[in-house]
Enzyme design. Structure first.
Site, short mmCIF file in Angstrom:
data_model
loop_
_atom_site.label_atom_id
_atom_site.label_comp_id
_atom_site.label_asym_id
_atom_site.label_seq_id
_atom_site.Cartn_x
_atom_site.Cartn_y
_atom_site.Cartn_z
N SER A 59 0.68 -1.23 0.19
CA SER A 59 -0.07 -0.07 0.01
C SER A 59 0.84 1.42 -0.02
O SER A 59 0.23 2.29 0.07
CB SER A 59 -1.11 0.02 1.24
OG SER A 59 -1.93 -0.97 0.85
N THR A 101 2.09 2.53 5.12
CA THR A 101 2.75 1.04 5.21
C THR A 101 2.40 0.25 4.27
O THR A 101 1.29 0.45 3.39
CB THR A 101 2.04 0.68 6.58
OG1 THR A 101 0.62 1.16 6.64
CG2 THR A 101 2.57 1.50 7.94
N GLY A 102 2.88 -0.86 4.22
CA GLY A 102 2.46 -1.73 3.09
C GLY A 102 2.43 -3.49 3.57
O GLY A 102 3.37 -3.81 4.09
N THR A 103 1.43 -3.84 3.09
CA THR A 103 1.37 -5.61 3.33
C THR A 103 1.12 -6.11 2.10
O THR A 103 -0.15 -5.86 1.43
CB THR A 103 0.30 -5.78 4.32
OG1 THR A 103 0.63 -5.11 5.51
CG2 THR A 103 0.21 -7.19 4.78
N PHE A 118 -9.11 -12.91 0.59
CA PHE A 118 -8.01 -13.59 1.62
C PHE A 118 -8.32 -14.06 2.99
O PHE A 118 -7.62 -13.97 3.99
CB PHE A 118 -6.94 -12.44 1.81
CG PHE A 118 -6.15 -12.19 0.37
CD1 PHE A 118 -5.91 -12.91 -0.79
CD2 PHE A 118 -6.34 -10.58 0.05
CE1 PHE A 118 -5.58 -12.69 -1.72
CE2 PHE A 118 -5.59 -10.21 -1.24
CZ PHE A 118 -5.23 -11.29 -2.02
N THR A 129 -5.74 -17.48 4.15
CA THR A 129 -4.88 -16.63 3.62
C THR A 129 -4.09 -17.30 2.28
O THR A 129 -3.91 -16.99 1.04
CB THR A 129 -3.93 -16.37 4.90
OG1 THR A 129 -4.42 -15.77 5.75
CG2 THR A 129 -2.45 -15.66 4.19
N ASN A 171 -9.01 -1.02 0.03
CA ASN A 171 -8.57 -1.44 -1.19
C ASN A 171 -9.30 -0.76 -2.33
O ASN A 171 -8.83 -0.15 -3.58
CB ASN A 171 -7.96 -2.69 -1.40
CG ASN A 171 -6.61 -2.91 -0.45
OD1 ASN A 171 -5.92 -2.22 -0.54
ND2 ASN A 171 -6.79 -4.18 0.20
#
Ligand code: REX
Length: 415
Positions: A102, A341-343, A160, A163, A201
């Protein structure tokens, strides 16, 4: 090339040359020169031992490797730990590329805000003015998308829920933006437009659609000509739907939901499920450059940067805020940092800078679906921007009970 673009290019080249030469304004003492009329701010030296400890803690929580790169008045500091490839055993490398998740939202936001600057759209106009009939509610504005206040359901929740099966089902899939929006619209909206912050998202998929509609070009082209080229980001790319990360890169390892199950190498994937919400590839140097350039006004007009950094709280801790495709964290020492932040499967990322663009930290760990590793990685921010903690706990936060940065894992969005 327009005059504006030429100017941006020149500014970018200058910035990069300065950073490459390690000549960010050096003060020797850790004191930032104050802007006229502003209070002189004391800048703590980064606690790089603390940064290493946070990286180590991320590894103790299951990340095969982790790294961080800090840039400040006294130059650049880097730390790498563990491996970037479990099979070959190759060590983590500060130059290596990875998926930034992200943090891509900040890229998309910059592009869209440049389009606002150019008079191609208005922040408070309905999205449906530009994409007629796309959304079921004409009250949803462009600003609602950028602030996660549209109420559009996040389709990744269902995608998800499980997962590894969820990931494998989309690893090689190519979605159109419309298909992703349709997945969201199958479910009820989470709020009335504008009412509350609900991370989704879907918002940034629609931002991608706006970019493509208004420019007539793929988002890749717009990232390239508006951000990557002007700033000379040599390790940043948007290759959707290619599945490879080219060049020196970090392999990503996804934790399964079953405790103790084997890690899944998730490096190769289309990231089509995220696209303009999360599919950019970059490295620590480029992430530092990007957030510094953004904060120093190299990408946006003062008005647009002001709009982007105008934030509202995302929770009740009074430490976390969201602007336009941009987070603000209030750290325990009072310093505020902006970034994202990103995942994305196999990768946790942090890319932040102070508002004056004088200090920046990028950090990553090559795992995900392991909230405790992400929380640990977040510890790099406190260490880098707040410096060494005094030996005895006498800080005002301890006295007043002001919360320090809360655990990442308590936020649903921080999966
Ligand atoms: C998708 C699931 C996470 C990841 C997601 N990522 O929405 C976006 C992003 C692009 O970066 N958001 C982060 C998966 C939170 C941000 O804005 O900081 N989790 C994983 C699961 C959970 O599959 N069942 O951890 O890899």
């Amino acid at each position: 090339m327009t005059l504006y673009n030429r100017r941006r290019l020149a500014v970018g080249v200058t910035l990069i040359a300065a950073l490459a030469a390690g000549v960010l304004p050096a003060t020797g003492a850790h004191a930032a020169p104050a802007a006229p009329g502003a209070a002189r701010e004391t800048t703590p030296a980064p606690d790089m031992e603390g940064v290493s400890a946070a990286l180590k803690a991320a590894m103790a929580q299951g990340a095969p490797g982790a790294m961080a790169r800090f840039i400040g008045p006294d130059g650049i500091e880097t730390r790498t730990l563990g491996v970037r490839d479990r099979e070959s055993g190759a060590a983590m490398d500060i130059r290596a590329r990875f998926r930034i998740g992200s943090v891509s939202k900040t890229f998309s936001s910059v592009v869209l805000l440049q389009l606002v600057q150019e008079g191609k759209l208005e922040l408070d106009a309905p999205v449906n003015r530009y994409l007629p009939g796309l959304l079921p509610d004409d009250r949803i504005t462009v600003r609602h998308l950028l602030t996660h206040r549209s109420g559009l359901w996040d389709y990744t929740n269902a995608m998800f829920e499980h997962t590894v099966p969820g990931f494998e089902a989309v690893r090689n899939r190519v979605f159109s933006h419309q298909e992703l929006v349709d997945l969201s619209l199958k479910e009820p909206r989470t709020t009335e437009p504008g009412v509350s912050y609900q991370y989704s998202n879907t918002n940034f998929v629609v931002v991608g659609m706006l970019i493509e509609k208004l420019t007539g070009k793929p988002v890749a082209t717009e990232y390239q000509r508006r951000i990557i080229e002007p700033l000379g980001l040599r390790n940043t790319s948007y290759v959707h739907p290619d599945v490879q990360i080219t060049g020196l890169h970090v392999r990503g390892y996804l934790h399964p939901d079953e405790a103790g199950g084997p890690l899944v190498d998730s490096t190769e994937q289309t990231v089509s499920w995220a696209q303009s919400a999360g599919a950019v590839i970059s490295n620590p140097t480029d992430l530092n450059l990007f957030v510094i350039a953004l904060m120093r006004g190299k990408l946006l007009s003062p008005e647009m940067l002001e709009a982007m950094t105008t934030v509202t709280p995302t929770d009740t801790t009074n430490t976390r805020f969201y602007g336009l495709g941009l987070r603000r964290y209030n750290l325990s020492c009072g310093t505020q940092v902006y970034g994202h932040t990103g995942t994305v499967q196999g990768y946790y990322t942090y890319a932040f800078a102070t508002r004056d663009g004088r200090r920046s930290l990028s950090a990553m760990a090559n795992t995900s679906n392991k909230g405790s590793a992400n929380t640990a990685l977040g510890g790099t921010l406190e260490a880098a921007f707040c410096g060494k903690k005094p030996a005895a706990v006498t800080s005002s936060s301890a006295r007043t009970g002001t919360p320090v940065l809360p655990a990442e894992s308590d936020l649903a969005e921080n999966r």
